[in-house]
Design a protein around this motif. Sequence first.
Motif, PDB file in Angstrom:
ATOM      1  N   LEU A 143       0.585  -1.097  -0.011  1.00 45.97           N
ATOM      2  CA  LEU A 143       0.248   0.241   0.286  1.00 45.97           C
ATOM      3  C   LEU A 143       0.953   0.548  -0.098  1.00 45.97           C
ATOM      4  N   GLY A 144       0.021   2.476  -0.518  1.00 47.71           N
ATOM      5  CA  GLY A 144       1.026   3.540  -1.082  1.00 47.71           C
ATOM      6  C   GLY A 144       2.126   3.434  -2.112  1.00 47.71           C
ATOM      7  N   GLU A 145       2.381   4.681  -2.312  1.00 46.27           N
ATOM      8  CA  GLU A 145       3.645   5.085  -4.025  1.00 46.27           C
ATOM      9  C   GLU A 145       4.335   5.473  -3.463  1.00 46.27           C
ATOM     10  N   GLY A 146       5.955   5.282  -4.041  1.00 49.54           N
ATOM     11  CA  GLY A 146       6.535   5.449  -4.832  1.00 49.54           C
ATOM     12  C   GLY A 146       7.706   5.294  -3.179  1.00 49.54           C
ATOM     13  N   ASP A 147       8.296   5.947  -2.258  1.00 47.28           N
ATOM     14  CA  ASP A 147       8.746   5.441  -0.923  1.00 47.28           C
ATOM     15  C   ASP A 147       7.542   5.991   0.131  1.00 47.28           C
ATOM     16  N   ASN A 148       6.713   5.831  -0.271  1.00 50.10           N
ATOM     17  CA  ASN A 148       5.166   5.527   0.992  1.00 50.10           C
ATOM     18  C   ASN A 148       4.873   5.060   0.961  1.00 50.10           C
ATOM     19  N   GLU A 149       5.173   3.693   0.319  1.00 52.65           N
ATOM     20  CA  GLU A 149       5.376   2.183  -0.081  1.00 52.65           C
ATOM     21  C   GLU A 149       4.998   2.160   1.735  1.00 52.65           C
ATOM     22  N   ARG A 150       4.579   0.827   2.245  1.00 49.69           N
ATOM     23  CA  ARG A 150       4.665   0.170   3.470  1.00 49.69           C
ATOM     24  C   ARG A 150       6.138  -0.175   3.428  1.00 49.69           C
ATOM     25  N   TYR A 151       6.049  -1.430   2.572  1.00 48.15           N
ATOM     26  CA  TYR A 151       6.922  -1.975   2.404  1.00 48.15           C
ATOM     27  C   TYR A 151       8.775  -0.766   2.248  1.00 48.15           C
ATOM     28  N   LYS A 152       8.489  -0.015   1.569  1.00 48.46           N
ATOM     29  CA  LYS A 152       9.534   0.807   1.784  1.00 48.46           C
ATOM     30  C   LYS A 152       9.763   1.523   3.429  1.00 48.46           C
ATOM     31  N   LEU A 311       0.847 -20.841   1.948  1.00 43.73           N
ATOM     32  CA  LEU A 311       0.910 -19.584   2.817  1.00 43.73           C
ATOM     33  C   LEU A 311       0.183 -18.172   1.814  1.00 43.73           C
ATOM     34  N   HIS A 312      -0.934 -17.991   2.569  1.00 40.57           N
ATOM     35  CA  HIS A 312      -1.166 -16.683   1.664  1.00 40.57           C
ATOM     36  C   HIS A 312      -0.714 -15.465   1.965  1.00 40.57           C
ATOM     37  N   GLY A 313       0.170 -14.436   1.100  1.00 43.34           N
ATOM     38  CA  GLY A 313       1.100 -13.978   1.519  1.00 43.34           C
ATOM     39  C   GLY A 313       1.146 -12.721   1.054  1.00 43.34           C
ATOM     40  N   ASP A 314       2.089 -11.661   0.470  1.00 46.69           N
ATOM     41  CA  ASP A 314       1.901 -10.765   0.115  1.00 46.69           C
ATOM     42  C   ASP A 314       3.493 -10.719  -0.173  1.00 46.69           C
ATOM     43  N   ILE A 315       4.041 -10.764  -1.439  1.00 40.83           N
ATOM     44  CA  ILE A 315       5.458 -10.286  -1.919  1.00 40.83           C
ATOM     45  C   ILE A 315       5.385  -8.439  -1.892  1.00 40.83           C
ATOM     46  N   CYS A 316       6.893  -8.665  -1.648  1.00 41.06           N
ATOM     47  CA  CYS A 316       7.063  -7.720  -1.431  1.00 41.06           C
ATOM     48  C   CYS A 316       7.074  -6.096  -2.185  1.00 41.06           C
ATOM     49  N   ARG A 317       7.605  -6.651  -3.542  1.00 35.90           N
ATOM     50  CA  ARG A 317       7.318  -6.019  -4.825  1.00 35.90           C
ATOM     51  C   ARG A 317       6.265  -6.454  -5.299  1.00 35.90           C
ATOM     52  N   GLN A 318       4.857  -5.500  -5.665  1.00 38.43           N
ATOM     53  CA  GLN A 318       3.395  -6.157  -6.247  1.00 38.43           C
ATOM     54  C   GLN A 318       3.329  -6.854  -7.234  1.00 38.43           C
ATOM     55  N   GLU A 319       4.217  -6.651  -7.945  1.00 39.49           N
ATOM     56  CA  GLU A 319       5.085  -8.077  -9.427  1.00 39.49           C
ATOM     57  C   GLU A 319       5.033  -9.162  -9.602  1.00 39.49           C
ATOM     58  N   LEU A 320       5.486  -9.068  -8.275  1.00 41.25           N
ATOM     59  CA  LEU A 320       5.686 -11.847  -7.989  1.00 41.25           C
ATOM     60  C   LEU A 320       4.190 -11.666  -7.383  1.00 41.25           C
ATOM     61  N   LEU A 321       4.492 -12.786  -7.597  1.00 40.76           N
ATOM     62  CA  LEU A 321       3.189 -13.769  -7.545  1.00 40.76           C
ATOM     63  C   LEU A 321       3.791 -14.772  -6.059  1.00 40.76           C
ATOM     64  N   VAL A 322       4.351 -14.815  -5.820  1.00 36.71           N
ATOM     65  CA  VAL A 322       5.314 -16.280  -4.982  1.00 36.71           C
ATOM     66  C   VAL A 322       6.347 -15.911  -4.460  1.00 36.71           C
TER      67      VAL A 322
END
Length: 330
Positions: A143-152, A311-322
């Motif tokens: 969630l969030g754009e650019g440097d505001n993405e939560r992972y960043k 497990l159901h989990g989101d990868i740290c880059r949106q384009e990655l699926l697994v």
Amino acid sequence: MVQGCENAVARPTLRRAPRVSYRNADPEAVLHEPGTLAVFGFGAGATRSADPRWLGVDLECFDAPAPLEIWQVNGPVTHGRAGELRWSAGDGWLFAAIELDERAHDGTRGASAAAYAALCAFLATRGERHVQRIWNYLGAINLGEGDNERYKQFCDGRVEGMGGFFADGFPAATAIGHHAGEARLQVYLLAGDQPGLRVENPRQVSAWHYPRQYGRTTPRFARAMALPAQDALAISGTAAVVGHASAHQDDLQAQLDETLTNLEALLASAGMKAGFDTQSPLKAYVRHPTDAPHVRDFLQHRLPGVPVLLLHGDICRQELLVELDGWRYA
């Protein structure tokens, strides 16, 4: 005294790696087994326990009932709490975990900084201060754009909280997004009283050397860690990244193939023979639940007999699926 050995220095006995396994069992029964260092349940339906060695992980399992993940060592285990942190230790190994509400720490960055500062301060008091492996689970990771993405934001806070603790090098690590609520951050680790050996993947740029497009603060982790006795490899979250770029956008099959290629490259870099076996448990984090059956079939075909926790989990880059991580025992 043996002649010629007057100046010999006794070498410390290298610690045998903790055994990691998946098992359907009663958590309280496992906690009472000798040598249990930590027990993990998965998802909202996991049984809870007040024992500091228990952690309910905020990731739902695609298998029902979800098995427990169990860490066990060769020796008695002590455990306790230190503020918001829980810990256990035995046979030269340490488990430590912290769970924070981001709302109490001014958001993702503040919570990440607080979590790492608390863990590093605690480790500084312990003989088992050599961190081998860290897991990070946070809500809405993309969630969030650019440097505001939560992972960043998490990466920014992680470095702030680390301070100079990892000046000699970073441990293996995973960072995955859960769906249990945006404000909840979970961080846990395995440390020992002897250092491991960091392992990088020659097919990938080391994470701390990523270019600026991945955030103000580069991710700080090694691709894997060979534990002190060289009897196990702790493998970081591994996905379809080549160089520093994500590969095969929107192509699940190709991403799975590339991920296994990266895992084999890591094994070779660590000096281990190719392949995984029935004693080397892995986790597969899958972004879209509809992809889980395909991922399961793929792994059963390519890695027959290997224990895999899906497990159901989101990868740290949106384009990655697994993404895959886990353990490879020698």
